[in-house]
Design a protein around this motif. Structure first.
Motif, mmCIF file in Angstrom:
data_model
loop_
_atom_site.group_PDB
_atom_site.id
_atom_site.type_symbol
_atom_site.label_atom_id
_atom_site.label_comp_id
_atom_site.label_asym_id
_atom_site.label_seq_id
_atom_site.Cartn_x
_atom_site.Cartn_y
_atom_site.Cartn_z
ATOM 1 N N GLY A 8 7.047 -37.952 17.195
ATOM 2 C CA GLY A 8 7.923 -38.705 18.083
ATOM 3 C C GLY A 8 9.403 -38.552 17.827
ATOM 4 N N GLY A 9 9.786 -37.851 16.773
ATOM 5 C CA GLY A 9 11.205 -37.652 16.530
ATOM 6 C C GLY A 9 11.820 -36.707 17.548
ATOM 7 N N GLY A 10 13.136 -36.596 17.496
ATOM 8 C CA GLY A 10 13.815 -35.696 18.416
ATOM 9 C C GLY A 10 15.276 -36.026 18.547
ATOM 10 N N LEU A 11 15.891 -35.437 19.560
ATOM 11 C CA LEU A 11 17.308 -35.629 19.837
ATOM 12 C C LEU A 11 17.470 -36.580 21.011
ATOM 13 C CD1 LEU A 11 20.313 -34.802 19.537
ATOM 14 C CD2 LEU A 11 19.827 -32.889 21.082
ATOM 15 N N VAL A 12 18.343 -37.573 20.837
ATOM 16 C CA VAL A 12 18.566 -38.551 21.892
ATOM 17 C C VAL A 12 20.039 -38.935 21.882
ATOM 18 C CG1 VAL A 12 17.999 -40.516 20.401
ATOM 19 C CG2 VAL A 12 17.714 -40.718 22.884
ATOM 20 N N GLN A 13 20.553 -39.317 23.033
ATOM 21 C CA GLN A 13 21.937 -39.775 23.110
ATOM 22 C C GLN A 13 22.054 -41.212 22.631
ATOM 23 O OE1 GLN A 13 23.228 -39.086 27.180
ATOM 24 N NE2 GLN A 13 24.124 -37.118 26.596
ATOM 25 N N TRP A 36 8.153 -47.775 7.675
ATOM 26 C CA TRP A 36 9.014 -46.638 7.982
ATOM 27 C C TRP A 36 10.246 -46.697 7.084
ATOM 28 C CZ3 TRP A 36 7.656 -42.710 11.119
ATOM 29 C CH2 TRP A 36 6.591 -42.927 12.001
ATOM 30 N N TYR A 37 10.557 -45.575 6.500
ATOM 31 C CA TYR A 37 11.771 -45.394 5.725
ATOM 32 C C TYR A 37 12.584 -44.284 6.392
ATOM 33 C CZ TYR A 37 9.694 -48.076 1.868
ATOM 34 O OH TYR A 37 9.140 -49.061 1.090
ATOM 35 N N ARG A 38 13.850 -44.210 6.033
ATOM 36 C CA ARG A 38 14.660 -43.110 6.535
ATOM 37 C C ARG A 38 15.631 -42.634 5.458
ATOM 38 N NH1 ARG A 38 18.354 -46.312 11.062
ATOM 39 N NH2 ARG A 38 19.683 -47.478 9.605
ATOM 40 N N PHE A 94 10.428 -41.365 7.514
ATOM 41 C CA PHE A 94 9.175 -41.163 6.781
ATOM 42 C C PHE A 94 8.261 -42.370 6.957
ATOM 43 C CE2 PHE A 94 10.392 -37.447 4.324
ATOM 44 C CZ PHE A 94 11.779 -37.532 4.273
ATOM 45 N N CYS A 95 7.001 -42.083 7.152
ATOM 46 C CA CYS A 95 5.976 -43.114 7.211
ATOM 47 C C CYS A 95 5.427 -43.330 5.794
ATOM 48 C CB CYS A 95 4.873 -42.658 8.155
ATOM 49 S SG CYS A 95 3.512 -43.815 8.360
ATOM 50 N N ASN A 96 5.102 -44.572 5.503
ATOM 51 C CA ASN A 96 4.562 -44.930 4.186
ATOM 52 C C ASN A 96 3.436 -45.929 4.363
ATOM 53 O OD1 ASN A 96 4.816 -47.289 1.955
ATOM 54 N ND2 ASN A 96 5.161 -45.305 0.984
ATOM 55 N N ALA A 97 2.410 -45.817 3.527
ATOM 56 C CA ALA A 97 1.297 -46.766 3.614
ATOM 57 C C ALA A 97 0.668 -46.982 2.250
ATOM 58 C CB ALA A 97 0.252 -46.263 4.599
ATOM 59 N N TYR A 106 -6.389 -47.296 -5.155
ATOM 60 C CA TYR A 106 -5.181 -47.580 -4.399
ATOM 61 C C TYR A 106 -4.225 -46.394 -4.451
ATOM 62 C CZ TYR A 106 -1.104 -49.950 -2.540
ATOM 63 O OH TYR A 106 -0.026 -50.296 -1.763
ATOM 64 N N LEU A 107 -3.740 -46.004 -3.289
ATOM 65 C CA LEU A 107 -2.816 -44.885 -3.175
ATOM 66 C C LEU A 107 -1.591 -45.303 -2.377
ATOM 67 C CD1 LEU A 107 -5.414 -42.206 -1.985
ATOM 68 C CD2 LEU A 107 -4.597 -42.518 -4.340
ATOM 69 N N GLU A 108 -0.417 -44.840 -2.799
ATOM 70 C CA GLU A 108 0.763 -44.955 -1.955
ATOM 71 C C GLU A 108 0.983 -43.580 -1.332
ATOM 72 O OE1 GLU A 108 4.502 -45.905 -3.775
ATOM 73 O OE2 GLU A 108 5.373 -46.567 -1.877
ATOM 74 N N VAL A 109 0.927 -43.544 -0.006
ATOM 75 C CA VAL A 109 0.934 -42.271 0.708
ATOM 76 C C VAL A 109 2.196 -42.159 1.560
ATOM 77 C CG1 VAL A 109 -0.391 -40.757 2.224
ATOM 78 C CG2 VAL A 109 -1.584 -42.422 0.795
ATOM 79 N N TRP A 110 2.757 -40.971 1.582
ATOM 80 C CA TRP A 110 3.934 -40.678 2.393
ATOM 81 C C TRP A 110 3.638 -39.562 3.388
ATOM 82 C CZ3 TRP A 110 8.563 -43.267 2.147
ATOM 83 C CH2 TRP A 110 8.768 -44.096 1.053
ATOM 84 N N GLY A 111 4.237 -39.676 4.553
ATOM 85 C CA GLY A 111 4.219 -38.576 5.491
ATOM 86 C C GLY A 111 5.305 -37.567 5.155
ATOM 87 N N LEU A 112 5.307 -36.451 5.886
ATOM 88 C CA LEU A 112 6.285 -35.400 5.629
ATOM 89 C C LEU A 112 7.635 -35.668 6.281
ATOM 90 C CD1 LEU A 112 4.032 -32.240 5.956
ATOM 91 C CD2 LEU A 112 4.770 -33.419 3.879
ATOM 92 N N GLY A 113 7.667 -36.604 7.219
ATOM 93 C CA GLY A 113 8.918 -36.971 7.858
ATOM 94 C C GLY A 113 9.087 -36.355 9.231
ATOM 95 N N THR A 114 9.857 -37.049 10.053
ATOM 96 C CA THR A 114 10.211 -36.556 11.381
ATOM 97 C C THR A 114 11.705 -36.829 11.598
ATOM 98 O OG1 THR A 114 9.643 -36.640 13.741
ATOM 99 C CG2 THR A 114 9.559 -38.719 12.557
ATOM 100 N N LEU A 115 12.392 -35.843 12.129
ATOM 101 C CA LEU A 115 13.842 -35.925 12.266
ATOM 102 C C LEU A 115 14.229 -36.635 13.555
ATOM 103 C CD1 LEU A 115 16.707 -35.148 11.315
ATOM 104 C CD2 LEU A 115 16.406 -32.966 12.538
ATOM 105 N N VAL A 116 15.105 -37.610 13.404
ATOM 106 C CA VAL A 116 15.702 -38.301 14.547
ATOM 107 C C VAL A 116 17.199 -38.009 14.534
ATOM 108 C CG1 VAL A 116 16.249 -40.543 15.555
ATOM 109 C CG2 VAL A 116 13.967 -40.121 14.603
ATOM 110 N N THR A 117 17.689 -37.464 15.619
ATOM 111 C CA THR A 117 19.111 -37.155 15.742
ATOM 112 C C THR A 117 19.672 -37.895 16.953
ATOM 113 O OG1 THR A 117 18.758 -34.950 14.807
ATOM 114 C CG2 THR A 117 20.845 -35.344 15.946
ATOM 115 N N VAL A 118 20.707 -38.694 16.716
ATOM 116 C CA VAL A 118 21.337 -39.458 17.787
ATOM 117 C C VAL A 118 22.745 -38.919 17.990
ATOM 118 C CG1 VAL A 118 21.953 -41.734 18.636
ATOM 119 C CG2 VAL A 118 19.996 -41.471 17.088
ATOM 120 N N SER A 119 22.991 -38.399 19.172
ATOM 121 C CA SER A 119 24.309 -37.826 19.463
ATOM 122 C C SER A 119 25.223 -38.870 20.093
ATOM 123 C CB SER A 119 24.163 -36.625 20.400
ATOM 124 O OG SER A 119 23.623 -37.044 21.636
ATOM 125 N N SER A 120 26.505 -38.729 19.806
ATOM 126 C CA SER A 120 27.465 -39.712 20.342
ATOM 127 C C SER A 120 28.013 -39.274 21.691
ATOM 128 C CB SER A 120 28.620 -39.878 19.353
ATOM 129 O OG SER A 120 29.228 -38.628 19.103
#
Length: 120
Positions: A8-13, A36-38, A94-97, A106-120
């Motif tokens: 779901g990440g991507g470039l948005v204004q 969610w972390y960033r 990054f997603c975390n669970a 018990y495991l702490e699991v992380w995703g690989l991440g998805t880039l969100v870019t917000v342009s001005s």
């Protein structure tokens, strides 16, 4: 083995919206909190939002009123609806669970991440 896959990440204004999804898969017995972390360039990773298995949520002050976290326990999926995005929201998200696997380990699991870019 348990995996988290974000999408779901991507470039948005600035002012726009994005919805992130994170699905957990593998040998899962149950999932506790999901969140969610960033991490922006040159900055430390920070908590954005988290939700417990019971649905209680907490948010970073910087996103309160703009972001909404939710989860679908039946699908082992957590979502992050991001509205009124600002350039300072630009980061890798990054997603975390906290997961109990099929052996009840018990495991702490992380995703690989998805880039969100917000342009001005």
């Amino acid at each position: 083995q348990v995996q988290l896959v974000e999408s779901g990440g991507g470039l948005v204004q600035a002012g726009g919206s994005l919805r992130l999804s994170c699905a957990a898969s593998g040998s899962i017995f149950s999932i506790n909190a999901m969140g969610w972390y960033r991490q922006a360039p040159g900055k430390q990773r920070e908590l954005v939002a988290a939700v417990t298995s019971g649905g209680s949520t907490n948010y970073a002050d910087s996103v309160k009123g703009r972001f909404t976290i939710s989860r679908d326990n039946a699908k082992n999926t957590v979502y992050l609806q991001m509205n009124s995005l600002k350039p300072e929201d630009t980061a890798v998200y990054f997603c975390n669970a906290g997961v109990f696997d099929s052996t009840v380990r018990y495991l702490e699991v992380w995703g690989l991440g998805t880039l969100v870019t917000v342009s001005s």
